[in-house]
Design a protein around this motif. Structure first.
Motif, PDB file in Angstrom:
ATOM      1  N   ARG A 147       0.831  -1.207   0.000  1.00 39.78           N
ATOM      2  CA  ARG A 147       0.000   0.000   0.000  1.00 39.78           C
ATOM      3  C   ARG A 147       0.867   1.259   0.000  1.00 39.78           C
ATOM      4  O   ARG A 147       0.567   2.238  -0.682  1.00 39.78           O
ATOM      5  N   LYS A 148       1.944   1.224   0.763  1.00 41.23           N
ATOM      6  CA  LYS A 148       2.846   2.379   0.799  1.00 41.23           C
ATOM      7  C   LYS A 148       3.607   2.537  -0.516  1.00 41.23           C
ATOM      8  O   LYS A 148       3.833   3.658  -0.987  1.00 41.23           O
ATOM      9  N   LEU A 149       3.980   1.414  -1.125  1.00 44.80           N
ATOM     10  CA  LEU A 149       4.736   1.476  -2.381  1.00 44.80           C
ATOM     11  C   LEU A 149       3.894   2.052  -3.520  1.00 44.80           C
ATOM     12  O   LEU A 149       4.379   2.856  -4.322  1.00 44.80           O
ATOM     13  N   VAL A 150       2.651   1.620  -3.605  1.00 44.46           N
ATOM     14  CA  VAL A 150       1.773   2.113  -4.675  1.00 44.46           C
ATOM     15  C   VAL A 150       1.073   3.405  -4.286  1.00 44.46           C
ATOM     16  O   VAL A 150       0.310   3.974  -5.071  1.00 44.46           O
ATOM     17  N   LYS A 151       1.304   3.851  -3.025  1.00 42.60           N
ATOM     18  CA  LYS A 151       0.774   5.113  -2.529  1.00 42.60           C
ATOM     19  C   LYS A 151      -0.752   5.179  -2.621  1.00 42.60           C
ATOM     20  O   LYS A 151      -1.334   6.135  -3.149  1.00 42.60           O
ATOM     21  N   THR A 152      -1.375   4.132  -2.116  1.00 46.64           N
ATOM     22  CA  THR A 152      -2.835   4.087  -2.079  1.00 46.64           C
ATOM     23  C   THR A 152      -3.322   4.635  -0.751  1.00 46.64           C
ATOM     24  O   THR A 152      -2.937   4.130   0.315  1.00 46.64           O
ATOM     25  N   GLU A 153      -4.138   5.652  -0.812  1.00 55.79           N
ATOM     26  CA  GLU A 153      -4.656   6.249   0.412  1.00 55.79           C
ATOM     27  C   GLU A 153      -5.822   5.429   0.937  1.00 55.79           C
ATOM     28  O   GLU A 153      -6.720   5.050   0.193  1.00 55.79           O
ATOM     29  N   MET A 154      -5.791   5.148   2.226  1.00 57.23           N
ATOM     30  CA  MET A 154      -6.850   4.367   2.863  1.00 57.23           C
ATOM     31  C   MET A 154      -8.077   5.225   3.075  1.00 57.23           C
ATOM     32  O   MET A 154      -7.992   6.336   3.621  1.00 57.23           O
ATOM     33  N   ILE A 155      -9.234   4.741   2.629  1.00 61.49           N
ATOM     34  CA  ILE A 155     -10.496   5.441   2.841  1.00 61.49           C
ATOM     35  C   ILE A 155     -11.388   4.560   3.710  1.00 61.49           C
ATOM     36  O   ILE A 155     -11.208   3.340   3.772  1.00 61.49           O
ATOM     37  N   PRO A 156     -12.356   5.161   4.411  1.00 62.02           N
ATOM     38  CA  PRO A 156     -13.208   4.361   5.305  1.00 62.02           C
ATOM     39  C   PRO A 156     -13.984   3.291   4.545  1.00 62.02           C
ATOM     40  O   PRO A 156     -14.429   3.498   3.417  1.00 62.02           O
ATOM     41  N   ALA A 157     -14.149   2.143   5.180  1.00 60.78           N
ATOM     42  CA  ALA A 157     -14.930   1.062   4.597  1.00 60.78           C
ATOM     43  C   ALA A 157     -16.415   1.329   4.773  1.00 60.78           C
ATOM     44  O   ALA A 157     -16.836   2.073   5.664  1.00 60.78           O
ATOM     45  N   GLU A 158     -17.215   0.734   3.884  1.00 59.45           N
ATOM     46  CA  GLU A 158     -18.662   0.853   4.006  1.00 59.45           C
ATOM     47  C   GLU A 158     -19.116   0.156   5.284  1.00 59.45           C
ATOM     48  O   GLU A 158     -18.621  -0.916   5.621  1.00 59.45           O
ATOM     49  N   PRO A 159     -20.030   0.751   6.026  1.00 64.30           N
ATOM     50  CA  PRO A 159     -20.503   0.097   7.262  1.00 64.30           C
ATOM     51  C   PRO A 159     -21.221  -1.212   6.943  1.00 64.30           C
ATOM     52  O   PRO A 159     -21.998  -1.289   5.999  1.00 64.30           O
ATOM     53  N   MET A 160     -20.938  -2.224   7.727  1.00 66.73           N
ATOM     54  CA  MET A 160     -21.540  -3.537   7.544  1.00 66.73           C
ATOM     55  C   MET A 160     -22.471  -3.825   8.729  1.00 66.73           C
ATOM     56  O   MET A 160     -22.170  -3.472   9.871  1.00 66.73           O
ATOM     57  N   ALA A 161     -23.589  -4.449   8.422  1.00 69.56           N
ATOM     58  CA  ALA A 161     -24.548  -4.785   9.472  1.00 69.56           C
ATOM     59  C   ALA A 161     -23.955  -5.818  10.423  1.00 69.56           C
ATOM     60  O   ALA A 161     -23.278  -6.752   9.994  1.00 69.56           O
ATOM     61  N   LYS A 162     -24.201  -5.629  11.705  1.00 67.80           N
ATOM     62  CA  LYS A 162     -23.729  -6.576  12.704  1.00 67.80           C
ATOM     63  C   LYS A 162     -24.864  -7.519  13.100  1.00 67.80           C
ATOM     64  O   LYS A 162     -26.031  -7.149  13.082  1.00 67.80           O
ATOM     65  N   SER A 163     -24.468  -8.719  13.443  1.00 71.35           N
ATOM     66  CA  SER A 163     -25.460  -9.724  13.800  1.00 71.35           C
ATOM     67  C   SER A 163     -26.165  -9.353  15.105  1.00 71.35           C
ATOM     68  O   SER A 163     -25.564  -8.766  15.999  1.00 71.35           O
ATOM     69  N   SER A 164     -27.431  -9.710  15.183  1.00 72.75           N
ATOM     70  CA  SER A 164     -28.186  -9.456  16.403  1.00 72.75           C
ATOM     71  C   SER A 164     -27.751 -10.436  17.488  1.00 72.75           C
ATOM     72  O   SER A 164     -27.331 -11.553  17.205  1.00 72.75           O
ATOM     73  N   PRO A 165     -27.855 -10.040  18.744  1.00 69.58           N
ATOM     74  CA  PRO A 165     -27.470 -10.939  19.842  1.00 69.58           C
ATOM     75  C   PRO A 165     -28.502 -12.041  20.031  1.00 69.58           C
ATOM     76  O   PRO A 165     -29.600 -11.997  19.492  1.00 69.58           O
ATOM     77  N   PHE A 166     -28.130 -13.011  20.822  1.00 68.10           N
ATOM     78  CA  PHE A 166     -29.035 -14.120  21.098  1.00 68.10           C
ATOM     79  C   PHE A 166     -29.918 -13.772  22.286  1.00 68.10           C
ATOM     80  O   PHE A 166     -29.449 -13.234  23.291  1.00 68.10           O
ATOM     81  N   SER A 167     -31.184 -14.093  22.173  1.00 61.18           N
ATOM     82  CA  SER A 167     -32.139 -13.794  23.240  1.00 61.18           C
ATOM     83  C   SER A 167     -32.288 -14.994  24.168  1.00 61.18           C
ATOM     84  O   SER A 167     -31.915 -16.124  23.836  1.00 61.18           O
ATOM     85  N   ASN A 168     -32.845 -14.730  25.330  1.00 61.26           N
ATOM     86  CA  ASN A 168     -33.099 -15.818  26.275  1.00 61.26           C
ATOM     87  C   ASN A 168     -34.128 -16.807  25.731  1.00 61.26           C
ATOM     88  O   ASN A 168     -34.085 -17.996  26.060  1.00 61.26           O
ATOM     89  N   VAL A 169     -35.041 -16.327  24.912  1.00 60.91           N
ATOM     90  CA  VAL A 169     -36.025 -17.226  24.318  1.00 60.91           C
ATOM     91  C   VAL A 169     -35.329 -18.258  23.435  1.00 60.91           C
ATOM     92  O   VAL A 169     -35.631 -19.465  23.485  1.00 60.91           O
ATOM     93  N   GLU A 170     -34.382 -17.798  22.599  1.00 60.81           N
ATOM     94  CA  GLU A 170     -33.631 -18.723  21.751  1.00 60.81           C
ATOM     95  C   GLU A 170     -32.826 -19.707  22.598  1.00 60.81           C
ATOM     96  O   GLU A 170     -32.760 -20.908  22.301  1.00 60.81           O
ATOM     97  N   LEU A 171     -32.203 -19.199  23.650  1.00 58.09           N
ATOM     98  CA  LEU A 171     -31.383 -20.045  24.511  1.00 58.09           C
ATOM     99  C   LEU A 171     -32.212 -21.159  25.148  1.00 58.09           C
ATOM    100  O   LEU A 171     -31.837 -22.342  25.095  1.00 58.09           O
ATOM    101  N   TRP A 172     -33.348 -20.797  25.712  1.00 59.68           N
ATOM    102  CA  TRP A 172     -34.171 -21.802  26.383  1.00 59.68           C
ATOM    103  C   TRP A 172     -34.855 -22.725  25.385  1.00 59.68           C
ATOM    104  O   TRP A 172     -35.139 -23.889  25.695  1.00 59.68           O
ATOM    105  N   THR A 173     -35.138 -22.234  24.192  1.00 56.34           N
ATOM    106  CA  THR A 173     -35.720 -23.099  23.163  1.00 56.34           C
ATOM    107  C   THR A 173     -34.765 -24.221  22.786  1.00 56.34           C
ATOM    108  O   THR A 173     -35.135 -25.401  22.726  1.00 56.34           O
TER     109      THR A 173
END
Length: 509
Positions: free
Chosen positions: A222-248
């Motif tokens: 990256r330094k050799l080709v002098k590519t500037e780092m730009i922010p990545a597109e935001p990615m959706a995060k997985s939802s947490p596990f609920s107690n209902v799922e756990l007990w099921t």
């Protein structure tokens, strides 16, 4: 009258108008107007002098506390999940989403699974050795790219349609790589202790070296080709596990374990009868492991907890039913389509996992194109380094030549290393080490951006490492996916070159 009007407080804020699927609009219109004197009490700068004990603060989407079910009280879990999303409309934010969302998920996931099965059959019929899932991934990515150029709205529509499937796969990604780890005791029992120790040293040292080489190569190029780092597109995060799922899942485990104990062939065969409780034990292990404190997960990753849970369930069933552990683990992963076990069901998703990576790659297509030079160069260099460093270290520590040859392709991914891996468990062990320590080591090496972290992880720890990293850092998933695929391709191509194969054999003796 004018004086009275001037003296009255001027309303500066009102409750926003909300749309709710089960409440009428008039219910919200009747809320009172907040005056200037009252709005001060609700401002962020001045907390309420008398906070209500029954009101829980909302965590921002993506915060650490939102990601783990153990950090919120069980009695409040479901309301907290509903408020953390977009008014209850985010897929997976509820334990049991509506019928339409279930149908949408089933349809989008079913299409990906069907495409994977059809590609496998076509490639098998044509005697094509190239991984069919990898071909499918590149095809999906190419179609999305072409649609984005010709009709961007159509590309967005395709992405939106398959979003439930990609979120489902992302949420359960580590589970699909666990079966090979669960049955690992069956594979390594015949390896002598001294040789096993040498193999472990080679795998750990090789993983650490490959991780460093891949990450530093990416930064250097990256330094050799002098590519500037730009922010990545935001990615959706997985939802947490609920107690209902756990007990099921806990209920499924207990009931089916009891059924298998009473009648070991209640569902026709022992493998089918053991399937429900072994699958439930695997899922429960992942849920519990995901809810462990952050510091604990640094040294005890949910993937390890997941595999350990399945093995403990197998040990318990073997003890009560007087069956050997080998027999129970053989039922876990039968590799027979007509008589599948729990591991066969989970590993059946691996091809679909690879195809689904195309959607994550497309979302980060700008960064992929911008940093193509460092991605390709890092993967190629890391693959060559991994092969030759393993051969050299194996010769130096005195490992038997046949075992050294069998662990040479340790950097190849589980789903792609089909034609060149003879000691398949070497790939699994490398992934286990990477999954458990990859984030901590990369932090120490100061690999901070998602590109370097994704490339380093997939190049050194393949599928298990990718699953572990993407669960915490979804923005690194596209780069893991590219390195994941290219590592398998490069490893297969390099090992098929006669001069390379001969040189490796010469080094190992």
């Amino acid at each position: 009258m004018a004086a009275a009007t001037a003296a009255s407080p001027t309303p500066i804020a009102t409750f926003p108008t909300l749309s709710h699927p089960r409440r009428s609009q008039s219910a919200f219109d009747k809320r009172p107007t907040i005056t200037a004197s009252r709005s001060t009490a609700f401002s962020r700068a001045s907390p309420s002098p008398s906070p209500r004990s029954d009101v829980r603060p909302l965590h921002p989407l993506g915060s650490r506390s939102f990601l783990h079910w153990h950090e919120d009280a069980g009695a409040r879990r479901l309301p907290a999940l509903r408020s953390a999303g977009t008014d209850g409309d985010t897929l997976g934010s509820l334990a049991f989403p509506g019928a339409l969302r279930i149908l949408h998920l089933a349809l989008s996931l079913g299409i990906i699974l069907t495409a994977d099965k059809l590609l496998k059959k076509a490639f098998f019929a044509a005697s094509i050795k190239f991984p069919s899932a990898l071909f499918g991934m590149f095809c999906v990515f190419s179609v999305l790219t072409a649609l984005d150029y010709a009709a961007p709205s159509a590309a967005k529509g395709v992405m939106d349609f398959f979003e439930p499937a990609t979120l489902f796969i992302q949420r359960w990604l580590p589970l699909f790589y666990v079966p090979s780890l669960v049955v690992l005791p069956l594979a390594v029992r015949d390896v002598p202790a001294a040789s096993g120790l040498k193999i472990f040293v080679i795998l750990v040292g090789g993983w650490l070296a490959s991780l460093s080489v891949a990450g530093q190569t990416a930064i250097t190029v990256r330094k050799l080709v002098k590519t500037e780092m730009i922010p990545a597109e935001p990615m959706a995060k997985s939802s947490p596990f609920s107690n209902v799922e756990l007990w099921t899942w806990a209920s499924i485990f207990l009931s089916t374990f009891a059924l298998a104990y009473v009648n070991p062939t209640a569902l026709g065969t022992s493998a089918r009868t053991c399937l429900p409780f072994l699958l439930a034990a695997t899922v429960l292990g992942y849920m519990v492991g995901s809810g462990l404190p952050f510091n604990v997960k640094k040294v005890f990753h949910p993937i390890i907890c997941c595999a350990l849970s399945a093995d403990l369930a197998a040990v318990a069933y073997g003890y009560f039913s007087k069956c050997s552990l080998d027999a129970v683990l053989a039922n876990y992963l039968t590799k027979v389509s007509s008589n599948p076990g729990a591991g066969d069901i989970l590993m059946g998703f691996l091809g679909s996992v690879i195809i689904s990576f195309a959607f994550a790659m497309f979302k980060q297509r700008k960064l992929v194109k911008r940093h193509a030079a460092e991605i390709f160069s890092s993967v190629i260099f890391a693959t060559i380094f991994s092969l030759y460093s393993t051969a050299i270290i194996g010769r130096l520590v005195g490992l038997e030549p046949n075992l050294t040859i069998s662990i040479l392709p340790r950097c190849i991914t589980v789903a792609l290393a089909l034609s060149i891996v003879s000691f398949f468990e070497a790939v699994v062990l490398t992934g286990v080490v990477g999954a458990n320590f990859v984030q901590t080591v990369m932090d120490k090496l100061r690999l901070d951006d998602p590109i370097a972290r994704g490339i380093a992880t997939a190049s050194s720890a393949h599928g298990l490492g990718t699953a572990a990293l993407s669960a915490k850092e979804p923005e690194a998933l596209p780069f893991c996916a590219i390195a994941y695929a290219l590592t398998g391709i490069c490893g297969s191509l390099i090992c098929s070159v006669p001069i390379v194969r001969q040189s490796l054999l010469f080094i190992v003796g």
